[in-house]
Design an enzyme around this catalytic site. Structure first.
Site, PDB file in Angstrom:
ATOM      1  N   GLY A  11       0.871  -1.344   0.033  1.00 10.90           N
ATOM      2  CA  GLY A  11       0.067  -0.105   0.072  1.00 10.90           C
ATOM      3  C   GLY A  11       0.820   1.365  -0.040  1.00 10.90           C
ATOM      4  O   GLY A  11       2.076   1.457  -0.424  1.00 10.90           O
ATOM      5  N   ASN A 121      -0.325  -0.243  12.769  1.00  7.45           N
ATOM      6  CA  ASN A 121      -0.947   0.426  13.679  1.00  7.45           C
ATOM      7  C   ASN A 121      -2.071  -0.503  14.434  1.00  7.45           C
ATOM      8  O   ASN A 121      -2.512  -1.283  13.817  1.00  7.45           O
ATOM      9  CB  ASN A 121      -1.410   1.795  13.483  1.00  7.45           C
ATOM     10  CG  ASN A 121      -0.414   2.892  13.469  1.00  7.45           C
ATOM     11  OD1 ASN A 121       0.439   2.860  14.529  1.00  7.45           O
ATOM     12  ND2 ASN A 121      -0.391   3.812  12.666  1.00  7.45           N
ATOM     13  N   HIS A 176       3.071   5.286  20.368  1.00  5.19           N
ATOM     14  CA  HIS A 176       2.945   5.865  19.118  1.00  5.19           C
ATOM     15  C   HIS A 176       1.119   6.242  19.332  1.00  5.19           C
ATOM     16  O   HIS A 176       0.655   5.679  18.628  1.00  5.19           O
ATOM     17  CB  HIS A 176       3.203   5.210  18.029  1.00  5.19           C
ATOM     18  CG  HIS A 176       3.013   5.620  16.601  1.00  5.19           C
ATOM     19  ND1 HIS A 176       3.654   7.109  16.279  1.00  5.19           N
ATOM     20  CD2 HIS A 176       2.372   5.336  15.488  1.00  5.19           C
ATOM     21  CE1 HIS A 176       3.490   7.331  15.163  1.00  5.19           C
ATOM     22  NE2 HIS A 176       2.377   6.229  14.514  1.00  5.19           N
TER      23      HIS A 176
HETATM   24  P1  NAD Z   1      -2.746   0.759   2.817  1.00  4.39           P
HETATM   25  O1  NAD Z   1      -4.202   0.441   3.095  1.00  4.39           O
HETATM   26  O2  NAD Z   1      -2.216   1.890   1.805  1.00  4.39           O
HETATM   27  O3  NAD Z   1      -1.685  -0.562   2.652  1.00  4.39           O
HETATM   28  C1  NAD Z   1      -1.870  -1.525   3.482  1.00  4.39           C
HETATM   29  C2  NAD Z   1      -1.609  -2.960   2.735  1.00  4.39           C
HETATM   30  O4  NAD Z   1      -1.619  -3.954   3.407  1.00  4.39           O
HETATM   31  C3  NAD Z   1      -2.960  -3.107   1.374  1.00  4.39           C
HETATM   32  O5  NAD Z   1      -2.392  -3.128   0.228  1.00  4.39           O
HETATM   33  C4  NAD Z   1      -3.282  -4.254   1.958  1.00  4.39           C
HETATM   34  O6  NAD Z   1      -3.911  -4.966   0.927  1.00  4.39           O
HETATM   35  C5  NAD Z   1      -2.158  -4.958   2.600  1.00  4.39           C
HETATM   36  N1  NAD Z   1      -2.624  -6.084   3.435  1.00  4.39           N
HETATM   37  C6  NAD Z   1      -3.496  -6.444   4.175  1.00  4.39           C
HETATM   38  N2  NAD Z   1      -3.572  -7.713   4.808  1.00  4.39           N
HETATM   39  C7  NAD Z   1      -2.615  -8.226   4.290  1.00  4.39           C
HETATM   40  C8  NAD Z   1      -1.792  -9.355   4.463  1.00  4.39           C
HETATM   41  N3  NAD Z   1      -2.491 -10.271   5.118  1.00  4.39           N
HETATM   42  N4  NAD Z   1      -0.627  -9.794   3.983  1.00  4.39           N
HETATM   43  C9  NAD Z   1      -0.251  -8.968   3.266  1.00  4.39           C
HETATM   44  N5  NAD Z   1      -0.781  -7.550   2.845  1.00  4.39           N
HETATM   45  C10 NAD Z   1      -1.701  -7.192   3.479  1.00  4.39           C
HETATM   46  O7  NAD Z   1      -2.104   1.560   4.200  1.00  4.39           O
HETATM   47  P2  NAD Z   1      -0.871   2.491   4.719  1.00  4.39           P
HETATM   48  O8  NAD Z   1      -1.073   3.695   4.614  1.00  4.39           O
HETATM   49  O9  NAD Z   1       0.474   1.752   3.744  1.00  4.39           O
HETATM   50  O10 NAD Z   1      -0.602   1.917   6.260  1.00  4.39           O
HETATM   51  C11 NAD Z   1      -0.054   0.659   6.360  1.00  4.39           C
HETATM   52  C12 NAD Z   1      -0.075   0.518   8.008  1.00  4.39           C
HETATM   53  O11 NAD Z   1       1.014   1.484   8.554  1.00  4.39           O
HETATM   54  C13 NAD Z   1      -1.330   0.941   8.629  1.00  4.39           C
HETATM   55  O12 NAD Z   1      -1.717   0.075   9.782  1.00  4.39           O
HETATM   56  C14 NAD Z   1      -1.104   2.169   9.293  1.00  4.39           C
HETATM   57  O13 NAD Z   1      -1.866   2.509  10.321  1.00  4.39           O
HETATM   58  C15 NAD Z   1       0.339   2.042   9.698  1.00  4.39           C
HETATM   59  N6  NAD Z   1       1.173   3.374   9.707  1.00  4.39           N
HETATM   60  C16 NAD Z   1       2.036   3.151  10.885  1.00  4.39           C
HETATM   61  C17 NAD Z   1       2.997   4.372  10.969  1.00  4.39           C
HETATM   62  C18 NAD Z   1       3.774   4.363  12.136  1.00  4.39           C
HETATM   63  O14 NAD Z   1       4.477   5.466  12.510  1.00  4.39           O
HETATM   64  N7  NAD Z   1       4.155   3.457  12.741  1.00  4.39           N
HETATM   65  C19 NAD Z   1       2.783   5.496  10.316  1.00  4.39           C
HETATM   66  C20 NAD Z   1       1.891   5.557   8.930  1.00  4.39           C
HETATM   67  C21 NAD Z   1       1.036   4.292   8.783  1.00  4.39           C
END
Ligand code: NAD
Length: 308
Positions: A11, A121, A176
């Site tokens: 993603g 998250n 976080h």
């Molecule tokens: P996004 O929706 O763009 O991408 C997530 C991807 O995960 C999707 O393509 C989805 O198909 C894939 N996915 C779902 N289940 C899966 C599985 N079982 N195996 C493989 N892939 C799978 O989301 P994003 O914006 O890329 O964010 C991803 C995560 O990171 C979210 O949980 C977000 O809250 C978190 N995040 C954390 C921080 C941090 O500081 N730690 C910062 C930004 C985002």
């Protein structure tokens, strides 16, 4: 350079991270894996087609098959659902816990020696789910939050003072989430304490903006959460490990008595190198900072208790 780095989740964060990994030449191959068919393959191929222009040799591939990720040295785990306006990171808890459990089980089987950088998250609890499912030692499961939160804090300080971000050092500890602890006492500009450059009320405004930094982006995007800075932060951690840089970076790690805290993931300054987490650095905190860290720990324990 290491042999293979896998990014789970193609993603926003994952795809941004895989391109940065290739551009920085951190691995011979970068594997992007997702459950959606075609998306990781398409993004991987698109990124590989930028190699002749960017001049990198890292082979980027996209896949739905964990066999392609086998024996990864480092994994960046971004699989899961992102926040939408009105949602807290905790609202993602059980959906993402199930995803992180499934992914961690696959990683354990195919890359038993990998160092995993967790991004999904709610971060501190997802890191716990990953460590529990893989059974990896704490040195090899590290949550990404502090590098991002500190970068936000540093970027806001730079804007406020009108100086280069290159000169700004700052540290954000804790979970976080809204209880994170941006430390005023460890923020400096070329060694000059921030407290000598800004009045307390301005520093407090920067601290508050940092705490809400993720929400500010969610409110603007409306369809998801931040990804450029989060991807850059995860890749900086991967770089510290791949190049054995022994960098001191804030990250969420499994605490075992440090800062008087035990049996939870929480953001603290860490030394990172080829072994992953190499040392937790304990810094002196004021009474207020220590109390804020305890509140942050309490909030993390509360979220852990909601895991079904
Ligand atoms: P996004 O929706 O763009 O991408 C997530 C991807 O995960 C999707 O393509 C989805 O198909 C894939 N996915 C779902 N289940 C899966 C599985 N079982 N195996 C493989 N892939 C799978 O989301 P994003 O914006 O890329 O964010 C991803 C995560 O990171 C979210 O949980 C977000 O809250 C978190 N995040 C954390 C921080 C941090 O500081 N730690 C910062 C930004 C985002």
């Amino acid at each position: 350079m290491v042999n293979k780095i896998t990014v789970v989740g193609a993603g926003h964060v994952g795809a941004s991270a895989s391109l940065l990994l290739a551009q920085r030449r951190l691995a011979r191959s970068v594997v992007l894996i997702d459950i959606i068919e075609g998306v990781p393959q398409g993004k991987g191929l698109d990124q590989w087609e930028s190699a002749p222009i960017e001049g990198f040799d890292a082979r980027v591939i996209g896949t739905n098959d964990y066999a392609d990720t086998a024996n990864s040295d480092i994994v960046i785990l971004t699989a899961g659902v992102a926040r939408k306006p009105g949602m807290s990171r905790e609202d993602l808890l059980n959906t993402n816990a199930n995803i992180v459990k499934t992914v961690s089980g696959q990683l354990k089987a195919t890359s038993p020696n990998a160092i995993i950088i967790v991004v999904s998250n709610p971060l501190d609890v997802m890191s716990y789910v990953c460590m529990k499912t893989t059974g990896f030692p704490r040195e090899r499961v590290i949550g990404m939050a502090g590098v991002l939160d500190s970068a936000r804090y540093r970027s806001f300080i730079a804007l406020e003072l009108g100086v280069s971000v290159a000169d700004i050092q700052a540290l954000v500890l804790g979970g976080h989430g809204d209880t994170m602890v941006p430390l005023a006492s460890y923020a400096s500009v070329s060694g000059i304490p921030l407290t000598q450059l800004l009045p307390a009320d301005r520093i407090d405004a920067l601290v508050q903006r940092t705490r809400k930094g993720g929400g500010e982006i969610v409110g603007l995007l409306k369809t998801g959460s931040a990804y450029y800075a989060p991807a850059a932060a995860a890749v900086q951690m991967a770089e510290a490990i791949a190049h054995d840089k022994k960098r001191i970076l804030p990250a969420s790690v499994w605490l075992q008595g440090e800062y008087g805290l035990k049996d939870l993931f929480l953001g603290v300054p860490c030394q990172m190198g080829s072994n992953g987490l190499e040392k937790v650095i304990e810094v002196v905190l004021t009474d207020d900072e220590r109390a804020a860290l305890q509140r942050s720990a309490d909030a993390t324990f509360e979220t852990m208790a909601l895991l079904s």
